[in-house]
Design an enzyme around this catalytic site. Structure first.
Site, PDB file in Angstrom:
ATOM      1  N   VAL A 161     -76.984  36.862  -7.633  1.00 30.71           N
ATOM      2  CA  VAL A 161     -76.955  35.648  -6.808  1.00 30.71           C
ATOM      3  C   VAL A 161     -75.545  35.422  -6.246  1.00 30.71           C
ATOM      4  O   VAL A 161     -75.295  34.421  -5.588  1.00 30.71           O
ATOM      5  CB  VAL A 161     -77.399  34.414  -7.637  1.00 30.71           C
ATOM      6  CG1 VAL A 161     -78.822  34.596  -8.159  1.00 30.71           C
ATOM      7  CG2 VAL A 161     -76.438  34.133  -8.806  1.00 30.71           C
TER       8      VAL A 161
ATOM      9  N   HIS B  10     -83.523  37.011  -6.918  1.00 30.32           N
ATOM     10  CA  HIS B  10     -83.279  35.818  -7.749  1.00 30.32           C
ATOM     11  C   HIS B  10     -82.494  34.734  -7.016  1.00 30.32           C
ATOM     12  O   HIS B  10     -81.876  33.882  -7.641  1.00 30.32           O
ATOM     13  CB  HIS B  10     -82.594  36.228  -9.063  1.00 30.32           C
ATOM     14  CG  HIS B  10     -83.457  37.095  -9.932  1.00 30.32           C
ATOM     15  ND1 HIS B  10     -82.966  37.888 -10.945  1.00 30.32           N
ATOM     16  CD2 HIS B  10     -84.808  37.288  -9.927  1.00 30.32           C
ATOM     17  CE1 HIS B  10     -83.982  38.542 -11.520  1.00 30.32           C
ATOM     18  NE2 HIS B  10     -85.091  38.198 -10.915  1.00 30.32           N
TER      19      HIS B  10
HETATM   20  C1  BJW Z   1     -72.450  48.060 -15.890  1.00 31.65           C
HETATM   21  C2  BJW Z   1     -71.125  47.736 -15.750  1.00 31.65           C
HETATM   22  C3  BJW Z   1     -70.429  48.496 -14.819  1.00 31.65           C
HETATM   23  C4  BJW Z   1     -71.866  46.407 -17.190  1.00 31.65           C
HETATM   24  N1  BJW Z   1     -71.057  49.442 -14.128  1.00 31.65           N
HETATM   25  N2  BJW Z   1     -73.057  49.013 -15.215  1.00 31.65           N
HETATM   26  C5  BJW Z   1     -93.009  40.004 -20.137  1.00 31.65           C
HETATM   27  C6  BJW Z   1     -93.305  40.882 -19.124  1.00 31.65           C
HETATM   28  C7  BJW Z   1     -93.083  40.526 -17.817  1.00 31.65           C
HETATM   29  C8  BJW Z   1     -92.490  39.311 -17.489  1.00 31.65           C
HETATM   30  C9  BJW Z   1     -92.198  38.443 -18.499  1.00 31.65           C
HETATM   31  C10 BJW Z   1     -92.463  38.772 -19.790  1.00 31.65           C
HETATM   32  N3  BJW Z   1     -92.081  37.723 -20.567  1.00 31.65           N
HETATM   33  C11 BJW Z   1     -91.565  36.759 -19.776  1.00 31.65           C
HETATM   34  C12 BJW Z   1     -91.616  37.178 -18.501  1.00 31.65           C
HETATM   35  C13 BJW Z   1     -91.137  36.472 -17.331  1.00 31.65           C
HETATM   36  C14 BJW Z   1     -89.642  36.455 -17.142  1.00 31.65           C
HETATM   37  C15 BJW Z   1     -88.962  37.651 -17.802  1.00 31.65           C
HETATM   38  O1  BJW Z   1     -88.825  38.710 -17.241  1.00 31.65           O
HETATM   39  N4  BJW Z   1     -88.496  37.487 -19.021  1.00 31.65           N
HETATM   40  C16 BJW Z   1     -87.886  38.597 -19.781  1.00 31.65           C
HETATM   41  C17 BJW Z   1     -86.452  38.264 -20.142  1.00 31.65           C
HETATM   42  C18 BJW Z   1     -88.753  38.900 -20.943  1.00 31.65           C
HETATM   43  N5  BJW Z   1     -89.458  36.510 -15.701  1.00 31.65           N
HETATM   44  C19 BJW Z   1     -89.496  35.420 -14.962  1.00 31.65           C
HETATM   45  O2  BJW Z   1     -89.672  34.322 -15.438  1.00 31.65           O
HETATM   46  C20 BJW Z   1     -89.371  35.613 -13.464  1.00 31.65           C
HETATM   47  N6  BJW Z   1     -90.412  34.932 -12.797  1.00 31.65           N
HETATM   48  C21 BJW Z   1     -91.706  35.235 -13.005  1.00 31.65           C
HETATM   49  O3  BJW Z   1     -92.068  36.135 -13.715  1.00 31.65           O
HETATM   50  O4  BJW Z   1     -92.548  34.434 -12.303  1.00 31.65           O
HETATM   51  C22 BJW Z   1     -93.952  34.543 -12.490  1.00 31.65           C
HETATM   52  C23 BJW Z   1     -94.581  33.410 -11.727  1.00 31.65           C
HETATM   53  C24 BJW Z   1     -95.454  33.694 -10.697  1.00 31.65           C
HETATM   54  C25 BJW Z   1     -96.071  32.626  -9.997  1.00 31.65           C
HETATM   55  C26 BJW Z   1     -95.761  31.304 -10.333  1.00 31.65           C
HETATM   56  C27 BJW Z   1     -94.866  31.032 -11.343  1.00 31.65           C
HETATM   57  C28 BJW Z   1     -94.266  32.089 -12.044  1.00 31.65           C
HETATM   58  C29 BJW Z   1     -88.058  35.011 -12.953  1.00 31.65           C
HETATM   59  C30 BJW Z   1     -86.869  35.684 -13.519  1.00 31.65           C
HETATM   60  C31 BJW Z   1     -85.615  34.928 -13.101  1.00 31.65           C
HETATM   61  C32 BJW Z   1     -84.347  35.498 -13.721  1.00 31.65           C
HETATM   62  N7  BJW Z   1     -83.264  34.612 -13.483  1.00 31.65           N
HETATM   63  C33 BJW Z   1     -81.920  34.999 -13.883  1.00 31.65           C
HETATM   64  C34 BJW Z   1     -80.956  33.816 -13.566  1.00 31.65           C
HETATM   65  C35 BJW Z   1     -80.706  33.750 -12.057  1.00 31.65           C
HETATM   66  C36 BJW Z   1     -79.849  32.587 -11.672  1.00 31.65           C
HETATM   67  C37 BJW Z   1     -78.455  32.647 -12.233  1.00 31.65           C
HETATM   68  O5  BJW Z   1     -77.699  33.590 -11.987  1.00 31.65           O
HETATM   69  O6  BJW Z   1     -78.111  31.720 -12.949  1.00 31.65           O
HETATM   70  O7  BJW Z   1     -81.524  36.179 -13.193  1.00 31.65           O
HETATM   71  S1  BJW Z   1     -81.791  35.479 -15.614  1.00 31.65           S
HETATM   72  C38 BJW Z   1     -80.601  36.764 -15.341  1.00 31.65           C
HETATM   73  O8  BJW Z   1     -81.194  38.062 -15.674  1.00 31.65           O
HETATM   74  C39 BJW Z   1     -80.362  36.792 -13.814  1.00 31.65           C
HETATM   75  C40 BJW Z   1     -80.324  38.268 -13.536  1.00 31.65           C
HETATM   76  O9  BJW Z   1     -80.586  38.515 -12.177  1.00 31.65           O
HETATM   77  C41 BJW Z   1     -81.382  38.811 -14.466  1.00 31.65           C
HETATM   78  C42 BJW Z   1     -81.253  40.280 -14.745  1.00 31.65           C
HETATM   79  O10 BJW Z   1     -80.048  40.579 -15.368  1.00 31.65           O
HETATM   80  P1  BJW Z   1     -79.269  41.913 -14.996  1.00 31.65           P
HETATM   81  O11 BJW Z   1     -78.848  41.866 -13.584  1.00 31.65           O
HETATM   82  O12 BJW Z   1     -80.055  43.077 -15.418  1.00 31.65           O
HETATM   83  O13 BJW Z   1     -77.926  41.742 -15.851  1.00 31.65           O
HETATM   84  P2  BJW Z   1     -77.677  42.024 -17.421  1.00 31.65           P
HETATM   85  O14 BJW Z   1     -76.514  41.226 -17.822  1.00 31.65           O
HETATM   86  O15 BJW Z   1     -78.918  41.868 -18.216  1.00 31.65           O
HETATM   87  O16 BJW Z   1     -77.313  43.570 -17.486  1.00 31.65           O
HETATM   88  C43 BJW Z   1     -76.098  44.071 -16.963  1.00 31.65           C
HETATM   89  C44 BJW Z   1     -76.120  45.586 -17.077  1.00 31.65           C
HETATM   90  O17 BJW Z   1     -74.969  46.097 -16.435  1.00 31.65           O
HETATM   91  C45 BJW Z   1     -76.103  46.114 -18.521  1.00 31.65           C
HETATM   92  O18 BJW Z   1     -77.095  47.126 -18.658  1.00 31.65           O
HETATM   93  C46 BJW Z   1     -74.697  46.737 -18.670  1.00 31.65           C
HETATM   94  O19 BJW Z   1     -74.690  47.876 -19.510  1.00 31.65           O
HETATM   95  C47 BJW Z   1     -74.385  47.112 -17.248  1.00 31.65           C
HETATM   96  N8  BJW Z   1     -72.983  47.146 -16.889  1.00 31.65           N
HETATM   97  N9  BJW Z   1     -70.830  46.680 -16.640  1.00 31.65           N
HETATM   98  C48 BJW Z   1     -72.391  49.670 -14.393  1.00 31.65           C
HETATM   99  N10 BJW Z   1     -69.098  48.262 -14.625  1.00 31.65           N
END
Ligand code: BJW
Ligand code: ZN
Length: 238
Positions: free
Chosen positions: A102, A118
């Site tokens: 974001v 997101h």
């Molecule tokens: C490096 C590095 C370097 C470090 N070089 N690498 C089971 C199955 C399917 C879905 C679900 C489920 N249980 C629950 C759900 C739903 C839920 C979900 O997925 N939950 C899981 C956690 C289990 N999902 C949702 O709720 C989504 N919506 C949805 O499903 O809606 C359905 C619906 C339909 C119709 C009506 C109503 C509902 C929405 C998800 C929203 C996520 N939001 C966030 C916050 C955004 C706002 C903010 O910024 O404040 O998004 S949470 C957070 O996680 C953020 C990120 O975009 C997201 C992903 O994180 P990301 O980018 O992967 O970062 P990290 O920190 O996890 O990883 C960093 C990586 O970088 C690591 O691997 C490091 O090793 C690496 N790294 N330095 C390269 N230099």
């Protein structure tokens, strides 16, 4: 498992490429990730800050956290990984950049038409009238901020339990399904539906290349895993 050289060849031959990025691509710009060492979720609970229920309970607390993060991101600059993706976009006839971030750093680097799954921390949305507008003010003069209609404003991001912005997942799915190479950069691949794009692209025939400092939930789906910081690996790959 293929190596960097082989992955370079796949990219050199591809006419259609998609990339999925996560917080790790911005880590070298000084933006904290969510999970892992130094990640935001080590210190804060997602359910207190990144759900619609948390915002309904205490909008000021949620806004304080977002105001703090906006201040941290405001001075961040795109790094070599963001810039490498701009180069790739110029070279590949059909290129789609899909991000979970974001922070707006892909836009700042010069990437065009970024699919923001997101949302965008630099946009506001009115909880009363639904109006949306850009706002880059950090710190905000008054918390919580309000719309011109008097309604409470919220950050233009997607919280847990909320649907992704209209049409973005469909477009991302189409790009994943038609990509010859699918890059997965700096994401832990645990948040859905974004993470589902990785096996989806693979099943549709893409070569999947992961760039991450660590092994992730996606590593089982990839054809090539390049371990190291994205700012170092991506320029070498591209
Ligand atoms: C490096 C590095 C370097 C470090 N070089 N690498 C089971 C199955 C399917 C879905 C679900 C489920 N249980 C629950 C759900 C739903 C839920 C979900 O997925 N939950 C899981 C956690 C289990 N999902 C949702 O709720 C989504 N919506 C949805 O499903 O809606 C359905 C619906 C339909 C119709 C009506 C109503 C509902 C929405 C998800 C929203 C996520 N939001 C966030 C916050 C955004 C706002 C903010 O910024 O404040 O998004 S949470 C957070 O996680 C953020 C990120 O975009 C997201 C992903 O994180 P990301 O980018 O992967 O970062 P990290 O920190 O996890 O990883 C960093 C990586 O970088 C690591 O691997 C490091 O090793 C690496 N790294 N330095 C390269 N230099
Ligand atoms: Zn309004």
């Amino acid at each position: 498992m293929a190596d960097l050289e082989e992955a370079r060849e796949w990219l050199a031959r591809a006419a259609s490429v998609a990339a999925l990025t996560g917080a790790g691509i911005s880590a070298e710009s000084g933006v904290p990730t969510f999970r892992g060492a130094g990640g935001l979720w080590r210190e804060y609970r997602p359910e207190d800050l990144a759900t619609p229920e948390a915002f309904a309970r205490d909008p000021r607390l949620v806004w304080e956290w977002y105001d703090w993060r906006r201040q941290a991101i405001r001075t961040a600059q795109p790094n070599a990984a963001h810039l490498a993706l701009v180069q790739l976009e110029r070279r590949i006839p059909r290129f789609t950049l899909i991000t979970q971030n974001v922070d707006g750093l892909h836009d700042m680097a010069g990437s065009g038409g970024v699919l923001k799954l997101h949302g965008d921390i630099w946009r506001m949305r009115c909880t009363a009238c639904g109006a949306e507008w850009p706002d880059r003010c950090a710190p905000l003069p008054k918390l919580p901020p309000h719309c011109a209609c008097g309604g409470l404003a919220r950050p233009g991001v997607v919280w847990f339990g909320e649907p992704l912005p209209d049409g973005t997942m469909q477009e991302a799915g189409h790009a994943a399904a038609s990509a010859e190479v699918f890059l997965v950069i700096g994401t832990s691949a645990v948040v859905h539906p974004a993470a589902g794009l990785i096996p989806y692209a693979r099943r549709a025939g893409a070569k999947v290349i992961e760039i991450n400092t660590e092994r992730t939930a996606a590593s089982q789906w990839v054809d090539c895993a390049l371990r190291g910081p994205a700012g170092e690996i991506l320029p070498r790959l591209i």
